[in-house]
Motif scaffolding. Structure first.
Motif, PDB file in Angstrom:
ATOM      1  N   LYS A  77      -4.061  50.855  93.036  1.00 34.88           N
ATOM      2  CA  LYS A  77      -3.774  50.852  91.542  1.00 34.88           C
ATOM      3  C   LYS A  77      -5.023  52.057  90.975  1.00 34.88           C
ATOM      4  O   LYS A  77      -4.889  52.768  90.240  1.00 34.88           O
ATOM      5  CB  LYS A  77      -4.255  49.651  91.159  1.00 34.88           C
ATOM      6  N   GLU A  80      -3.981  55.236  91.871  1.00 35.07           N
ATOM      7  CA  GLU A  80      -2.666  55.568  90.820  1.00 35.07           C
ATOM      8  C   GLU A  80      -3.439  55.934  89.767  1.00 35.07           C
ATOM      9  O   GLU A  80      -3.004  57.023  89.077  1.00 35.07           O
ATOM     10  CB  GLU A  80      -1.845  54.634  90.849  1.00 35.07           C
ATOM     11  N   PHE A  81      -4.267  55.061  89.003  1.00 37.56           N
ATOM     12  CA  PHE A  81      -4.864  55.246  87.799  1.00 37.56           C
ATOM     13  C   PHE A  81      -5.594  56.740  87.635  1.00 37.56           C
ATOM     14  O   PHE A  81      -5.539  57.515  86.814  1.00 37.56           O
ATOM     15  CB  PHE A  81      -5.642  54.220  87.246  1.00 37.56           C
ATOM     16  N   ARG A  84      -3.212  59.545  87.660  1.00 33.87           N
ATOM     17  CA  ARG A  84      -2.482  59.549  86.387  1.00 33.87           C
ATOM     18  C   ARG A  84      -3.671  60.022  85.490  1.00 33.87           C
ATOM     19  O   ARG A  84      -3.209  61.279  84.561  1.00 33.87           O
ATOM     20  CB  ARG A  84      -2.077  58.345  85.886  1.00 33.87           C
ATOM     21  N   GLU A  85      -4.965  59.942  85.522  1.00 32.21           N
ATOM     22  CA  GLU A  85      -5.825  60.346  84.432  1.00 32.21           C
ATOM     23  C   GLU A  85      -5.897  61.698  84.850  1.00 32.21           C
ATOM     24  O   GLU A  85      -5.976  62.644  83.932  1.00 32.21           O
ATOM     25  CB  GLU A  85      -7.014  59.607  84.823  1.00 32.21           C
ATOM     26  N   GLU A  87      -3.702  64.035  86.324  1.00 29.58           N
ATOM     27  CA  GLU A  87      -2.778  64.575  85.796  1.00 29.58           C
ATOM     28  C   GLU A  87      -2.930  64.888  84.220  1.00 29.58           C
ATOM     29  O   GLU A  87      -2.266  65.982  83.736  1.00 29.58           O
ATOM     30  CB  GLU A  87      -1.485  63.957  86.176  1.00 29.58           C
ATOM     31  N   ALA A  88      -3.256  63.586  83.311  1.00 28.86           N
ATOM     32  CA  ALA A  88      -3.006  63.861  82.089  1.00 28.86           C
ATOM     33  C   ALA A  88      -4.217  64.624  81.554  1.00 28.86           C
ATOM     34  O   ALA A  88      -3.780  65.555  80.726  1.00 28.86           O
ATOM     35  CB  ALA A  88      -3.361  62.395  81.532  1.00 28.86           C
TER      36      ALA A  88
END
Length: 444
Positions: A77, A80-81, A84-85, A87-88
Protein backbone atom coordinates in the motif's frame (compact mmCIF):
# COMPACT_ATOMS: atom_id res chain seq x y z
CA UNK A 1 -12.14 -22.01 15.81
CA UNK A 2 -15.63 -20.52 15.93
CA UNK A 3 -15.61 -16.87 17.07
CA UNK A 4 -17.99 -13.94 16.89
CA UNK A 5 -17.09 -11.67 13.98
CA UNK A 6 -17.61 -8.57 16.14
CA UNK A 7 -14.14 -9.11 17.53
CA UNK A 8 -12.78 -8.37 14.08
CA UNK A 9 -14.91 -5.27 13.61
CA UNK A 10 -13.55 -3.77 16.82
CA UNK A 11 -10.14 -3.39 15.22
CA UNK A 12 -11.25 -2.35 11.72
CA UNK A 13 -10.75 1.32 10.88
CA UNK A 14 -14.12 3.15 11.28
CA UNK A 15 -13.91 4.48 7.72
CA UNK A 16 -13.61 0.93 6.33
CA UNK A 17 -16.22 -0.82 8.53
CA UNK A 18 -19.16 -0.31 6.16
CA UNK A 19 -17.36 -1.69 3.11
CA UNK A 20 -16.09 -4.70 5.12
CA UNK A 21 -19.61 -5.50 6.31
CA UNK A 22 -21.00 -5.23 2.80
CA UNK A 23 -18.31 -7.53 1.38
CA UNK A 24 -18.93 -10.14 4.10
CA UNK A 25 -22.67 -10.09 3.47
CA UNK A 26 -22.12 -10.61 -0.25
CA UNK A 27 -19.70 -13.48 0.38
CA UNK A 28 -22.18 -15.13 2.79
CA UNK A 29 -25.09 -14.72 0.42
CA UNK A 30 -23.30 -16.03 -2.66
CA UNK A 31 -20.86 -18.33 -0.86
CA UNK A 32 -18.04 -16.82 -2.90
CA UNK A 33 -14.51 -16.31 -1.54
CA UNK A 34 -14.16 -13.30 0.72
CA UNK A 35 -11.33 -11.12 -0.52
CA UNK A 36 -11.22 -7.56 0.74
CA UNK A 37 -8.76 -4.88 1.79
CA UNK A 38 -9.17 -2.75 4.91
CA UNK A 39 -7.19 -1.02 7.65
CA UNK A 40 -6.90 -2.87 10.96
CA UNK A 41 -5.56 -1.62 14.26
CA UNK A 42 -2.37 -3.20 15.59
CA UNK A 43 -1.48 -3.71 19.25
CA UNK A 44 0.59 -0.51 19.02
CA UNK A 45 -2.49 1.45 18.07
CA UNK A 46 -1.30 2.10 14.50
CA UNK A 47 -3.36 0.99 11.53
CA UNK A 48 -2.05 -1.25 8.76
CA UNK A 49 -3.68 -2.33 5.56
CA UNK A 50 -4.64 -6.03 5.56
CA UNK A 51 -6.13 -8.21 2.88
CA UNK A 52 -8.53 -11.05 3.71
CA UNK A 53 -8.32 -14.29 1.74
CA UNK A 54 -10.88 -16.89 2.90
CA UNK A 55 -13.47 -19.36 1.69
CA UNK A 56 -17.00 -19.48 3.17
CA UNK A 57 -18.75 -22.70 4.27
CA UNK A 58 -22.41 -23.03 5.20
CA UNK A 59 -22.92 -24.72 8.54
CA UNK A 60 -25.76 -27.05 9.55
CA UNK A 61 -27.39 -24.33 11.64
CA UNK A 62 -27.43 -21.98 8.65
CA UNK A 63 -24.49 -19.83 9.78
CA UNK A 64 -21.42 -19.25 7.63
CA UNK A 65 -17.88 -20.03 8.66
CA UNK A 66 -14.87 -18.66 6.73
CA UNK A 67 -11.59 -20.49 6.51
CA UNK A 68 -8.64 -18.29 5.57
CA UNK A 69 -6.20 -15.64 6.74
CA UNK A 70 -5.40 -11.94 6.91
CA UNK A 71 -2.21 -10.75 5.19
CA UNK A 72 -0.42 -7.49 6.14
CA UNK A 73 -0.11 -5.58 2.84
CA UNK A 74 1.04 -2.24 4.26
CA UNK A 75 4.36 -2.26 2.32
CA UNK A 76 2.48 -2.74 -0.93
CA UNK A 77 0.00 0.00 0.00
CA UNK A 78 2.85 2.37 0.81
CA UNK A 79 4.29 1.74 -2.64
CA UNK A 80 0.86 2.17 -4.25
CA UNK A 81 0.23 5.45 -2.45
CA UNK A 82 3.70 6.66 -3.35
CA UNK A 83 3.13 5.88 -7.01
CA UNK A 84 -0.27 7.57 -6.94
CA UNK A 85 1.18 10.66 -5.28
CA UNK A 86 3.99 10.74 -7.82
CA UNK A 87 1.52 10.40 -10.66
CA UNK A 88 -0.73 13.10 -9.22
CA UNK A 89 2.25 15.40 -8.63
CA UNK A 90 3.52 14.82 -12.15
CA UNK A 91 0.06 15.58 -13.52
CA UNK A 92 -0.13 18.76 -11.40
CA UNK A 93 3.31 20.01 -12.44
CA UNK A 94 2.63 19.24 -16.09
CA UNK A 95 -0.68 21.08 -15.86
CA UNK A 96 0.97 24.07 -14.21
CA UNK A 97 3.73 24.24 -16.82
CA UNK A 98 1.16 23.98 -19.60
CA UNK A 99 -0.87 26.78 -18.01
CA UNK A 100 2.16 29.09 -17.68
CA UNK A 101 3.16 28.38 -21.28
CA UNK A 102 -0.35 29.22 -22.49
CA UNK A 103 -0.51 32.44 -20.48
CA UNK A 104 2.95 33.48 -21.67
CA UNK A 105 1.90 32.88 -25.25
CA UNK A 106 -1.23 34.93 -24.62
CA UNK A 107 0.86 37.88 -23.43
CA UNK A 108 3.12 37.65 -26.46
CA UNK A 109 0.36 37.27 -29.05
CA UNK A 110 -1.87 40.02 -27.74
CA UNK A 111 -1.25 43.40 -29.35
CA UNK A 112 -0.25 46.57 -27.58
CA UNK A 113 -3.03 48.08 -25.49
CA UNK A 114 -4.48 44.74 -24.32
CA UNK A 115 -2.43 44.46 -21.12
CA UNK A 116 -5.47 44.78 -18.83
CA UNK A 117 -7.36 42.00 -20.60
CA UNK A 118 -4.30 39.73 -20.46
CA UNK A 119 -3.75 40.34 -16.74
CA UNK A 120 -7.40 39.61 -16.01
CA UNK A 121 -7.08 36.33 -17.92
CA UNK A 122 -4.01 35.39 -15.88
CA UNK A 123 -5.78 36.08 -12.58
CA UNK A 124 -8.81 34.05 -13.62
CA UNK A 125 -6.71 31.12 -14.85
CA UNK A 126 -4.51 31.06 -11.74
CA UNK A 127 -7.46 31.48 -9.41
CA UNK A 128 -9.25 28.52 -10.93
CA UNK A 129 -6.11 26.36 -11.15
CA UNK A 130 -5.25 26.77 -7.47
CA UNK A 131 -8.93 26.77 -6.45
CA UNK A 132 -8.70 30.03 -4.50
CA UNK A 133 -11.46 32.58 -4.03
CA UNK A 134 -9.70 35.76 -5.16
CA UNK A 135 -6.63 36.59 -7.24
CA UNK A 136 -5.49 40.18 -7.60
CA UNK A 137 -2.76 42.64 -8.53
CA UNK A 138 -1.84 45.72 -6.48
CA UNK A 139 0.45 48.57 -7.55
CA UNK A 140 2.37 50.83 -5.16
CA UNK A 141 2.38 54.60 -5.60
CA UNK A 142 5.65 56.19 -6.69
CA UNK A 143 6.73 56.84 -3.10
CA UNK A 144 5.19 53.56 -1.89
CA UNK A 145 2.87 55.35 0.51
CA UNK A 146 -0.30 53.95 -1.09
CA UNK A 147 -1.40 50.75 -2.78
CA UNK A 148 -4.13 50.36 -5.38
CA UNK A 149 -5.92 47.22 -6.52
CA UNK A 150 -5.65 47.48 -10.32
CA UNK A 151 -6.94 44.05 -11.36
CA UNK A 152 -9.00 41.39 -9.59
CA UNK A 153 -10.70 38.07 -10.23
CA UNK A 154 -13.26 36.65 -7.80
CA UNK A 155 -14.90 33.25 -7.79
CA UNK A 156 -18.65 33.24 -8.51
CA UNK A 157 -20.51 34.33 -5.39
CA UNK A 158 -17.43 35.97 -3.84
CA UNK A 159 -17.60 39.71 -3.27
CA UNK A 160 -15.22 41.84 -5.34
CA UNK A 161 -13.02 44.23 -3.33
CA UNK A 162 -11.41 46.26 -6.11
CA UNK A 163 -13.66 49.31 -5.70
CA UNK A 164 -12.83 49.61 -2.00
CA UNK A 165 -9.09 49.12 -2.49
CA UNK A 166 -8.09 52.28 -4.32
CA UNK A 167 -5.19 54.46 -3.05
CA UNK A 168 -5.14 52.72 0.33
CA UNK A 169 -2.59 54.39 2.68
CA UNK A 170 -0.06 51.73 3.64
CA UNK A 171 1.11 53.37 6.86
CA UNK A 172 -2.36 53.10 8.43
CA UNK A 173 -1.57 49.39 8.88
CA UNK A 174 1.70 49.24 10.83
CA UNK A 175 2.14 45.46 10.69
CA UNK A 176 1.33 45.29 6.99
CA UNK A 177 3.63 48.26 6.37
CA UNK A 178 6.51 46.20 7.76
CA UNK A 179 5.59 43.26 5.52
CA UNK A 180 5.61 45.57 2.51
CA UNK A 181 9.05 46.89 3.50
CA UNK A 182 10.35 43.31 3.71
CA UNK A 183 8.71 42.54 0.39
CA UNK A 184 10.50 45.51 -1.19
CA UNK A 185 13.91 45.17 0.47
CA UNK A 186 14.23 41.39 0.53
CA UNK A 187 11.82 40.32 -2.22
CA UNK A 188 10.00 38.32 0.47
CA UNK A 189 6.69 36.50 0.04
CA UNK A 190 3.98 37.34 2.59
CA UNK A 191 2.09 34.24 3.72
CA UNK A 192 -0.75 34.44 6.24
CA UNK A 193 -1.70 30.85 6.95
CA UNK A 194 -4.49 31.72 9.37
CA UNK A 195 -5.86 35.25 9.69
CA UNK A 196 -7.31 34.35 13.11
CA UNK A 197 -3.77 33.62 14.34
CA UNK A 198 -2.30 37.00 13.38
CA UNK A 199 -0.32 38.65 16.22
CA UNK A 200 -1.90 41.31 18.43
CA UNK A 201 0.10 44.03 16.67
CA UNK A 202 -1.78 43.17 13.47
CA UNK A 203 -5.16 43.99 14.99
CA UNK A 204 -6.35 46.42 12.26
CA UNK A 205 -5.20 44.02 9.53
CA UNK A 206 -6.92 41.10 11.21
CA UNK A 207 -10.17 43.06 11.55
CA UNK A 208 -10.14 44.13 7.89
CA UNK A 209 -9.29 40.67 6.52
CA UNK A 210 -11.92 39.07 8.74
CA UNK A 211 -14.49 41.57 7.46
CA UNK A 212 -13.48 40.61 3.91
CA UNK A 213 -13.95 36.93 4.79
CA UNK A 214 -10.28 36.03 4.23
CA UNK A 215 -8.96 32.97 6.12
CA UNK A 216 -5.52 32.73 4.52
CA UNK A 217 -3.57 34.47 1.78
CA UNK A 218 -0.33 34.71 -0.19
CA UNK A 219 1.20 37.94 -1.54
CA UNK A 220 4.18 37.83 -3.90
CA UNK A 221 6.17 40.90 -5.04
CA UNK A 222 5.93 42.08 -8.65
CA UNK A 223 8.86 43.95 -10.18
CA UNK A 224 9.22 46.49 -12.99
CA UNK A 225 12.44 48.24 -13.88
CA UNK A 226 14.11 45.92 -11.41
CA UNK A 227 12.19 47.40 -8.47
CA UNK A 228 9.22 46.02 -6.53
CA UNK A 229 6.28 47.99 -7.92
CA UNK A 230 3.43 46.03 -6.35
CA UNK A 231 2.31 42.51 -5.52
CA UNK A 232 0.24 39.65 -6.83
CA UNK A 233 -1.89 37.77 -4.32
CA UNK A 234 -4.48 35.08 -3.76
CA UNK A 235 -7.08 34.71 -0.98
CA UNK A 236 -8.83 31.68 0.45
CA UNK A 237 -12.10 32.30 2.28
CA UNK A 238 -11.97 28.90 3.96
CA UNK A 239 -9.31 26.98 5.88
CA UNK A 240 -7.16 24.92 3.58
CA UNK A 241 -3.86 23.10 3.38
CA UNK A 242 -1.52 24.89 0.98
CA UNK A 243 1.15 23.09 -1.01
CA UNK A 244 4.61 23.27 0.52
CA UNK A 245 5.88 24.79 -2.73
CA UNK A 246 2.95 27.20 -3.08
CA UNK A 247 5.16 30.27 -2.69
CA UNK A 248 7.54 29.04 -5.40
CA UNK A 249 4.67 28.44 -7.82
CA UNK A 250 3.19 31.87 -7.18
CA UNK A 251 6.63 33.45 -7.68
CA UNK A 252 6.60 31.94 -11.18
CA UNK A 253 3.24 33.62 -11.81
CA UNK A 254 4.59 36.86 -10.39
CA UNK A 255 7.54 36.63 -12.78
CA UNK A 256 5.11 36.23 -15.67
CA UNK A 257 3.20 39.33 -14.59
CA UNK A 258 6.43 41.26 -14.01
CA UNK A 259 7.64 40.44 -17.51
CA UNK A 260 4.32 41.45 -19.07
CA UNK A 261 4.22 44.76 -17.16
CA UNK A 262 7.83 45.54 -18.06
CA UNK A 263 7.13 44.82 -21.72
CA UNK A 264 4.04 47.04 -21.55
CA UNK A 265 6.11 49.84 -19.99
CA UNK A 266 8.70 49.62 -22.76
CA UNK A 267 5.99 49.56 -25.43
CA UNK A 268 4.41 52.67 -23.91
CA UNK A 269 7.78 54.42 -23.87
CA UNK A 270 8.35 53.55 -27.52
CA UNK A 271 4.84 54.68 -28.39
CA UNK A 272 5.32 57.96 -26.54
CA UNK A 273 8.60 58.50 -28.33
CA UNK A 274 6.82 58.07 -31.65
CA UNK A 275 3.82 60.29 -30.86
CA UNK A 276 5.38 62.93 -28.60
CA UNK A 277 7.69 65.80 -29.30
CA UNK A 278 10.85 65.25 -27.20
CA UNK A 279 11.47 68.96 -26.56
CA UNK A 280 8.03 70.07 -25.36
CA UNK A 281 6.47 66.73 -24.38
CA UNK A 282 3.41 67.58 -26.48
CA UNK A 283 1.86 65.13 -28.92
CA UNK A 284 2.95 65.37 -32.52
CA UNK A 285 1.15 65.08 -35.85
CA UNK A 286 1.13 61.28 -35.72
CA UNK A 287 -1.07 61.43 -32.65
CA UNK A 288 -3.01 64.56 -33.59
CA UNK A 289 -4.49 63.41 -36.91
CA UNK A 290 -6.34 60.33 -35.52
CA UNK A 291 -7.78 62.47 -32.71
CA UNK A 292 -8.98 64.99 -35.28
CA UNK A 293 -10.58 62.15 -37.25
CA UNK A 294 -12.46 61.14 -34.08
CA UNK A 295 -13.76 64.69 -33.53
CA UNK A 296 -14.92 64.92 -37.13
CA UNK A 297 -16.73 61.58 -36.83
CA UNK A 298 -18.42 62.77 -33.62
CA UNK A 299 -19.50 65.99 -35.35
CA UNK A 300 -20.93 64.12 -38.33
CA UNK A 301 -22.68 61.56 -36.10
CA UNK A 302 -23.94 63.71 -33.23
CA UNK A 303 -23.29 67.28 -34.40
CA UNK A 304 -20.92 67.89 -31.49
CA UNK A 305 -19.03 71.05 -32.49
CA UNK A 306 -15.30 71.57 -32.19
CA UNK A 307 -12.76 74.09 -33.39
CA UNK A 308 -9.16 74.08 -34.51
CA UNK A 309 -6.56 76.77 -33.85
CA UNK A 310 -3.08 76.94 -35.34
CA UNK A 311 -0.51 79.11 -33.51
CA UNK A 312 2.80 80.40 -34.75
CA UNK A 313 5.42 82.18 -32.61
CA UNK A 314 6.12 85.50 -34.29
CA UNK A 315 9.65 86.18 -35.52
CA UNK A 316 10.89 82.95 -33.98
CA UNK A 317 13.85 82.75 -36.36
CA UNK A 318 15.05 86.11 -35.09
CA UNK A 319 14.96 84.79 -31.51
CA UNK A 320 17.15 81.85 -32.53
CA UNK A 321 19.51 84.09 -34.50
CA UNK A 322 19.94 86.77 -31.81
CA UNK A 323 19.48 84.84 -28.55
CA UNK A 324 20.64 81.38 -29.61
CA UNK A 325 18.88 78.05 -30.06
CA UNK A 326 18.80 77.34 -26.33
CA UNK A 327 16.77 80.53 -25.88
CA UNK A 328 14.52 79.39 -28.72
CA UNK A 329 14.01 76.02 -27.02
CA UNK A 330 13.17 77.85 -23.80
CA UNK A 331 10.49 79.92 -25.58
CA UNK A 332 8.98 76.79 -27.12
CA UNK A 333 8.75 75.08 -23.73
CA UNK A 334 7.29 78.14 -21.99
CA UNK A 335 4.70 78.60 -24.71
CA UNK A 336 3.82 74.91 -24.32
CA UNK A 337 3.16 75.57 -20.63
CA UNK A 338 0.85 78.46 -21.50
CA UNK A 339 -1.11 76.33 -23.97
CA UNK A 340 -1.57 73.53 -21.46
CA UNK A 341 -2.59 75.99 -18.75
CA UNK A 342 -5.18 77.67 -20.97
CA UNK A 343 -6.73 74.50 -22.39
CA UNK A 344 -8.69 71.60 -20.92
CA UNK A 345 -7.77 67.95 -20.52
CA UNK A 346 -10.35 67.08 -23.19
CA UNK A 347 -8.66 69.38 -25.73
CA UNK A 348 -5.83 68.06 -27.89
CA UNK A 349 -2.63 70.15 -27.92
CA UNK A 350 0.19 69.26 -30.31
CA UNK A 351 3.38 70.66 -31.73
CA UNK A 352 2.76 70.75 -35.45
CA UNK A 353 6.30 71.52 -36.47
CA UNK A 354 9.03 74.09 -35.78
CA UNK A 355 7.37 77.03 -34.02
CA UNK A 356 3.85 75.98 -35.06
CA UNK A 357 1.38 74.50 -32.57
CA UNK A 358 -2.16 73.29 -33.04
CA UNK A 359 -5.05 72.95 -30.58
CA UNK A 360 -8.29 71.06 -31.20
CA UNK A 361 -10.93 72.46 -28.83
CA UNK A 362 -13.27 69.56 -28.12
CA UNK A 363 -17.04 70.16 -27.76
CA UNK A 364 -16.51 73.86 -28.46
CA UNK A 365 -18.10 76.06 -31.13
CA UNK A 366 -15.87 78.42 -33.17
CA UNK A 367 -17.05 81.49 -31.23
CA UNK A 368 -16.02 80.05 -27.88
CA UNK A 369 -12.76 78.88 -29.41
CA UNK A 370 -11.86 82.37 -30.67
CA UNK A 371 -12.43 83.73 -27.16
CA UNK A 372 -10.03 81.11 -25.80
CA UNK A 373 -7.49 81.87 -28.53
CA UNK A 374 -7.70 85.56 -27.59
CA UNK A 375 -6.87 84.72 -23.98
CA UNK A 376 -3.86 82.67 -25.08
CA UNK A 377 -2.54 85.49 -27.26
CA UNK A 378 -3.00 87.99 -24.40
CA UNK A 379 -1.30 85.62 -21.95
CA UNK A 380 1.74 85.32 -24.20
CA UNK A 381 1.91 89.06 -24.75
CA UNK A 382 1.99 89.73 -21.00
CA UNK A 383 4.23 86.80 -20.06
CA UNK A 384 7.80 87.39 -18.85
CA UNK A 385 10.04 85.25 -21.00
CA UNK A 386 13.37 85.43 -19.14
CA UNK A 387 16.36 83.44 -20.35
CA UNK A 388 19.78 83.83 -18.71
CA UNK A 389 18.53 87.04 -17.14
CA UNK A 390 17.49 88.53 -20.47
CA UNK A 391 13.87 89.30 -21.31
CA UNK A 392 12.69 88.02 -24.67
CA UNK A 393 9.79 89.75 -26.41
CA UNK A 394 7.40 87.07 -27.62
CA UNK A 395 4.02 87.26 -29.38
CA UNK A 396 2.00 84.70 -31.29
CA UNK A 397 -0.44 84.70 -34.17
CA UNK A 398 -3.27 82.24 -34.72
CA UNK A 399 -5.74 81.02 -37.29
CA UNK A 400 -9.08 79.47 -36.25
CA UNK A 401 -11.30 77.03 -38.18
CA UNK A 402 -14.24 74.98 -37.02
CA UNK A 403 -17.42 73.09 -37.75
CA UNK A 404 -20.26 74.75 -39.65
CA UNK A 405 -20.53 76.40 -43.02
CA UNK A 406 -20.66 74.81 -46.44
CA UNK A 407 -19.34 71.30 -46.85
CA UNK A 408 -19.39 70.62 -43.09
CA UNK A 409 -20.65 67.12 -43.75
CA UNK A 410 -17.50 66.31 -45.73
CA UNK A 411 -14.92 67.67 -43.32
CA UNK A 412 -11.43 66.21 -43.43
CA UNK A 413 -8.42 66.87 -41.20
CA UNK A 414 -6.53 68.28 -44.18
CA UNK A 415 -9.35 70.71 -44.95
CA UNK A 416 -9.57 71.99 -41.38
CA UNK A 417 -5.83 72.37 -40.99
CA UNK A 418 -5.65 74.05 -44.39
CA UNK A 419 -8.35 76.56 -43.34
CA UNK A 420 -6.60 77.26 -40.04
CA UNK A 421 -3.26 77.67 -41.79
CA UNK A 422 -4.73 80.09 -44.34
CA UNK A 423 -6.20 82.20 -41.53
CA UNK A 424 -2.91 82.08 -39.64
CA UNK A 425 -1.31 83.56 -42.77
CA UNK A 426 -3.99 86.30 -42.76
CA UNK A 427 -3.17 87.11 -39.13
CA UNK A 428 0.54 87.40 -39.93
CA UNK A 429 -0.16 89.58 -42.94
CA UNK A 430 -2.23 91.82 -40.66
CA UNK A 431 0.75 92.63 -38.45
CA UNK A 432 1.00 89.50 -36.24
CA UNK A 433 0.10 89.27 -32.52
CA UNK A 434 -3.54 88.61 -33.48
CA UNK A 435 -5.81 85.91 -34.85
CA UNK A 436 -8.04 85.37 -37.86
CA UNK A 437 -11.15 83.28 -38.20
CA UNK A 438 -13.90 82.95 -40.79
CA UNK A 439 -14.72 86.67 -40.28
CA UNK A 440 -11.17 87.76 -40.98
CA UNK A 441 -8.33 89.13 -38.79
CA UNK A 442 -9.12 90.37 -35.27
CA UNK A 443 -6.67 92.33 -33.17
CA UNK A 444 -7.02 92.14 -29.42
Amino acid sequence: MHQDGQEVFRIIHPEDAASVAASIEESARKLTPWQHQARMRLASGDYHWFESDSVPERQADGSVLWYGQFNDIQPFKDLEFSLRESEAEFSFQAGFQKLIARLSSDFISRGFGNIDLSINRVLEAIGQFFEVDRAYLYRFSEKRTEMTNTHEWSRDGVESLIDTQQQVPIDTFAWWHRQVELMIRENRVVFIEDVAALPDEAGPEKALLTEQGVCSMFCVPVRTRGMVSGFFGVDSLSHRVWRTDQADLLIIVSGLLSGALERHRLEEELLNQSIRDPLTGLHNRRYFYPRLDEMIALWQREQQPFALAMFDIDHFKAINDTQGHLAGDYVLREFTGILLEQTRAMDVVARYGGEEFVVAFSATDPQAATAQVSRIIEKVRGYDFLFDGNKISVTVSAGVAGTGGEGAGNLTPEQLIGDADDRLYEAKQSGRDCFADISGPSRI
